[in-house]
Design a protein around this motif. Structure first.
Motif: not given
Lengths: 473, 473
Positions: B128-135
């Motif tokens: 995401a644009s805030d750097g968090t990642e989702t798998v």
């Protein structure tokens, strides 16, 4: 005293149908005489399709321009009525048929001017305007292509007033001040649209409770709403009992009071032009439509054909020309002793008359339909389902005009998985019809139509929406 | 730290293709995640079809009105450029995708915002644009629908100038004073038409000797003539060697001198958006189009699909959506263990990609084509004949516009007696295309097409003229 001439085929009536019959048989190697007492080219060229569409086109395109924000700003003036009438005059060649007569000559057809009438088997007598008579003898066939004329109902007082029919309405050289129209079919609706935009105050009287009877109900409803929006006084469920002249006014007496007009247009259907053409001499009844088989041959008279409006199958220019191609091919084949298949869709039969007749009403919105309606499918007891989709919900329509209003209706044969009929109502739909006609005529299965991708963003995207709606219902 | 979620299907890219893939698989009973890093709705909604057509429509309809004597008198003003740009802004929802996001939600699809990239088998990581990642883990399939982007050729100096691509050209909020366009394909031609009418002085540079290469030659010729007539400087056979910035000017160096502009639009083709999305993790090459079979499945990777522009088959919105329906159906069927037929025209394959791709260029005149051209039939060694007819010779066209100029070209398979391709060039032909598409897709025999009668007087009468020309040649 009369001269006698022999041709393979004699065609009575040189409207677009007769011209095409003669052309086809000459192309097939036969000789043809083409008999005409009025203008070569017929109703369509001078008093129907061409002038009516020419009267309407300017109004239509200005309305389209006004419906596009940004473009609308440029439309600051008014339509030039005189220029529109002149454009119409040009499309009718000022009612001069020399161009068409030249085409007939160039096509190797012998034009015989005068009133033609049957005079027994394979014999046609033509009386010219100077009274001289010519006897034409047909080796193979006679094709009656005399068409139809406006039917004027026997209203009380009708003979005492000056009546307009489609001929006068399409050829008028100025807009009447007040125009009263009897009949809300194609002619009534088109002329109400045209003349109201060109300056007339129009009252449209329709006996039934809907305009464009026989079409899907959305057609008449949307057209009535639109006509009212442009100031036409549309009176449904209104029957006319009498008419009378009162000075310069025509007074039309309806069940709900009188209506006065400067002109009274009767657009209440058509009648066969089979009077005064000698059909009695071959055992038929004058005034009736000719009863023909699918090859357009008159039942019981194996050398006689009734092609176009005169057979009452489909009273449309393009269907008359279609019948001319099919019937003409049958005449040629029989003259050569070839087999003529009467099977559906053979080159010798007019199957589309019953299965896939396209029709466009050039109203605003336009109505374009082919095949049968939902009501007709119901009447015929066919297994079917009906799919509807709002045309304004398609991106291409929204781009076409702000606030686009229209609809699409498809009747699907659930037994055979093909389309039985399609109707489009909306601005600019006339050119969308051919797709439906090809789908119906081609009996293209619904499963295959999913592969016929509409280009984006056109109004034709409605095809996809109809399929999706069908899938989901 | 990252969260992990499992879906039956993961779709990367929420353009019109991705939206449709997700919709189809959810309708098929599967769960779907839809990953998007920019605007939901994609190129077509914001930077291609919709805005370009919105920019063009006002110009088109005013030209149509000016071409009808009588109506022309009413068009005394100028198009309101600001209102046209505002109308375009409204069609792109001012580049706000909340309406589309709402649709995704309503369709039962899980929207995941962020940059998606493949990370090995059936695994997608979204940043995401805030750097968090989702798998995201896929039970059944991953569909890559990342589309294409403008290809910018490596011209000398290209990095030193401010380049417009289709995105900037379709979303500009004012007309550039001087616009130089590199490339005479669909984008170049449409933008030249739009901006020249909205106030720009346009120079169109085309390397080849014809615009709209790949179409029937009449298309490029008529469009070039028309563009020149409206003041566009069309330079054919012109290659660009370098560009440079000179103050506010972009200077474009061609083989025949320099051209200066305020804006420089590169419309020289597209490239696959397969970089930065992890295709290497599953053995594929970044930057290349995905190689798929007719069910849109990537060859050699049985859980991976490449749908829409990204596979390079047909770079058109409506074909992407078509592939979405076909590929989506294949995904659903395989998830259920059902048989997936790869036979032509099955519900699981995109046969129309090769046999019947419709395309409309919204230039003035419009160019509408489907299937293959005469040159392609020749190349493929197919037994064929080509039929041409001047569209302006049809009554419906003459009614549509005074001095109507256009043409129709049909390529007929003389072995199978069906249409291989049809091209219409002329004002208002876009809605005529679906008829040709249905004829080609339906493989309707020529003998049957004779029964598909065009309504008179519409421009579609050209169907009859094409058939007659075919018969006589």
């Amino acid at each position: 005293m009369s001269t006698e001439q022999t041709f393979d085929v004699i065609v009575i009536g040189a409207g677009s149908t007769g011209e095409n019959v003669a052309d086809i048989v000459v192309r097939g190697g036969l000789t043809a005489a083409l008999v005409e007492s009025e203008l070569v080219g017929g109703e369509c060229s001078y008093w129907a399709c061409m002038p009516s569409k020419a009267l309407l086109r300017g109004t239509e395109v200005l309305e389209e321009a006004r419906a596009v924000s940004g473009a609308a700003a440029a439309v600051t003036g008014e339509q030039d009525v005189r220029a529109t009438l002149d454009r119409r005059n040009s499309f009718t060649s000022n009612w001069d048929d020399s161009g068409q007569a030249q085409w007939v000559d160039g096509a190797g057809i012998t034009l015989v001017r005068g009133e033609g009438r049957l005079d027994g088997e394979k014999r046609v007598v033509v009386r010219a305007s100077d009274g001289t008579e010519t006897v034409l003898l047909a080796t193979h066939a006679v094709a009656v292509c005399t068409g139809s004329a406006a039917a004027v109902p026997p209203l009380e007082g009708i003979d005492s007033v000056d009546v307009w029919t489609a001929r006068e309405a399409t050829s008028a050289q100025e807009a009447p001040g007040r125009l009263v129209i009897l009949g809300g079919g194609v002619v009534g609706v088109e002329m109400a649209t045209a003349w109201s935009a060109l300056g007339s105050q129009v009252t449209l009287l329709q006996r039934g409770d809907r305009l464009l009877a026989g079409q899907e109900p959305e057609a008449g409803d949307l057209v009535a709403e639109s006509l009212r929006g442009r100031g036409v006084d549309v009176r449904l469920g209104t029957s006319v009992s009498a008419v009378r002249q009162d000075g310069a006014d025509v007074v039309v007496v309806t069940g709900a009071g009188e209506v006065r007009g400067d002109r009274f247009l009767v657009a209440a259907g058509r009648r066969a032009r089979t009077e005064g053409i000698g059909v009695e001499t071959v055992g038929l009844t004058a005034g009736e439509y000719l009863d023909v088989d699918d090859s357009l041959r008159v039942r019981g008279v194996d050398w006689l054909y009734g092609i176009g409006d005169v057979n009452g199958r489909r009273l449309l220019t393009h269907m008359g020309k279609y019948q001319a191609r099919q019937g003409g091919a049958a005449i040629v084949a029989r003259a050569k002793g070839d087999q003529v298949s009467l099977a559906d869709w053979s080159p010798f039969v007019a199957t589309a008359d019953t299965a896939a007749t396209p029709q466009v009403t050039f109203s605003i919105p336009q109505v374009a339909s082919v095949g049968i309606t939902a009501a007709q499918a119901e009447e015929r007891g066919l297994p079917h389902t009906v799919v509807r989709y709002e045309l304004g919900s398609v991106a291409g329509s929204a781009l076409f005009a702000d606030g686009y209003t229209g609809t699409a209706v498809a009747v699907v044969d659930t037994g055979r998985d093909v389309l039985l009929g399609v109707t489009f109502v909306g601005p600019g739909v006339s050119e969308m019809l051919q797709a439906a006609t090809i789908a119906v005529v081609g009996e293209v299965p619904i499963s295959r139509l999913w592969h016929a991708v509409p280009a984006y963003p056109t109004m034709n995207e409605v095809w996809l929406r109809l399929l999706e709606t069908l899938r989901d219902q």
